[in-house]
Design an enzyme around this catalytic site. Sequence first.
Site, short mmCIF file in Angstrom:
data_model
loop_
_atom_site.label_atom_id
_atom_site.label_comp_id
_atom_site.label_asym_id
_atom_site.label_seq_id
_atom_site.Cartn_x
_atom_site.Cartn_y
_atom_site.Cartn_z
N HIS A 1 -6.75 -9.37 -7.13
CA HIS A 1 -7.68 -8.39 -6.56
C HIS A 1 -9.02 -8.61 -7.28
O HIS A 1 -9.12 -8.38 -8.49
CB HIS A 1 -7.17 -6.98 -6.79
CG HIS A 1 -7.96 -5.94 -6.08
ND1 HIS A 1 -7.41 -4.76 -5.62
CD2 HIS A 1 -9.28 -5.87 -5.73
CE1 HIS A 1 -8.34 -4.03 -5.04
NE2 HIS A 1 -9.48 -4.69 -5.10
N LYS B 1 0.66 -9.70 -9.02
CA LYS B 1 -0.59 -9.24 -8.40
C LYS B 1 -1.40 -8.54 -9.47
O LYS B 1 -0.91 -7.59 -10.10
CB LYS B 1 -0.32 -8.30 -7.23
CG LYS B 1 -1.58 -7.88 -6.47
CD LYS B 1 -1.23 -7.06 -5.23
CE LYS B 1 -2.47 -6.77 -4.39
NZ LYS B 1 -3.40 -5.83 -5.06
N CYS C 1 -2.44 -1.68 -10.08
CA CYS C 1 -2.64 -0.29 -9.64
C CYS C 1 -3.29 0.54 -10.74
O CYS C 1 -2.81 0.55 -11.88
CB CYS C 1 -1.31 0.33 -9.24
SG CYS C 1 -1.47 2.03 -8.64
N MET D 1 0.84 -1.19 0.00
CA MET D 1 0.00 0.00 0.00
C MET D 1 0.88 1.24 0.00
O MET D 1 1.68 1.45 0.93
CB MET D 1 -0.93 -0.01 1.22
CG MET D 1 -1.97 -1.11 1.18
SD MET D 1 -3.05 -1.16 2.65
CE MET D 1 -1.94 -1.93 3.84
N ASN E 1 -7.62 -11.07 -2.97
CA ASN E 1 -7.44 -9.76 -2.35
C ASN E 1 -8.66 -8.91 -2.68
O ASN E 1 -9.32 -9.11 -3.69
CB ASN E 1 -6.15 -9.12 -2.91
CG ASN E 1 -5.98 -7.68 -2.50
OD1 ASN E 1 -5.73 -6.81 -3.33
ND2 ASN E 1 -6.10 -7.38 -1.23
N GLY E 2 -8.96 -7.96 -1.78
CA GLY E 2 -10.03 -7.02 -2.04
C GLY E 2 -11.16 -7.13 -1.04
O GLY E 2 -11.89 -8.13 -1.04
N GLY E 3 -11.30 -6.15 -0.16
CA GLY E 3 -12.43 -6.09 0.74
C GLY E 3 -12.42 -7.06 1.89
O GLY E 3 -13.42 -7.18 2.61
#
EC number: 1.3.1.91
Length: 345
Positions: free
Chosen positions: A174, A142, A103, A21, A214-216
């Site tokens: 993600h 990723k 990203c 991040m 990944n995600g939430g």
Amino acid sequence: MSVNNKKISISTASRLSVAPMMDWTDRHCRYFHRLMCSSVLLYTEMVTAPALVRGGALHLLDHAPEEHPVAVQLGGSDPAELAQATRLCCEAGYDEVNLNVGCPSDKVQSGAFGAVLMKTPGLVAECVAAMRAAATVEVTVKCRIGVDDQNPQEVLPAFLQTISAAGVTRFTIHARKAWLQGLSPKENRDVPPLDYDLVREMKRAFPALHLSVNGGIGSLAEVRGFLKDGLDGAMIGRAAYHDPAAILLGADEEIFGLPGRKTARQVAEEMRPYIARHLEAGGRLHAITRHMLGLFAGRPGARTWRRLLSEGAAGSGAGLDVFDAALEALPQMSELLPLDAARNA
């Protein structure tokens, strides 16, 4: 710090990872997170290959031995440059080199890397092939499930097939599309709907690949659910940063089957020598304590902890007295309560 887990396999560590991040997962944050969980796989912020190769910004690769297992995430789209950057990352001692294909920021798009690379899987394959040829550690990717008007049901399996043919066997997906126009990076973390089922489908379609979702994701219970569903791992981002105790203090036990759960207060006290060394080297208190504001989230005294550190640590001359005062202001009894009980107290 008493535990150095460089010997833990990356495959095992990636059962749970903390997401890369920007502006958050710097070396101070990673050291702090490692004190909370000995096994979780930690990632750097994204480091661009041009910054390393053309800019010579090798300080971006600085990390402490205690951070292992730790992976570096690279951004870039030039195979030769990414290969050079990968060599530098391996020389710096990282356990994994990860390519960012997720990203959505305008700055990243202008450099022709990040999520926009979902549109050119052939180029990604060239990049990872060059990186693998230069690497002494595993190269991973990723990615998103797609971008813009792409159909994830078609794009994602084709992407995984193309990139795995170039030798990558571990992916973190993600589970949202990225909209490259019309949504900010922040909106791209919330607005596009999550499609966990598609990620589960990919594991069934590609059983030989190591796939993390990944995600939430906001709890260890959710992580355990994904592992039970057959996925190989889960990556947590904002929840691990804003409420690290809820995610990381129980992870060794609940995800990795290891004993030794600490309290939040123990972690704060163990950070003190690290902070002292940083201050003695001329660093600022805020550079470290900004990552610790959520350590006592949901517990008695959390608001006072945040206030004292937020107001006191930003000054140029702030020292350990500010940190000690914030710790002293916490009610001692709060650490005797289980986290859920403390939150309801």
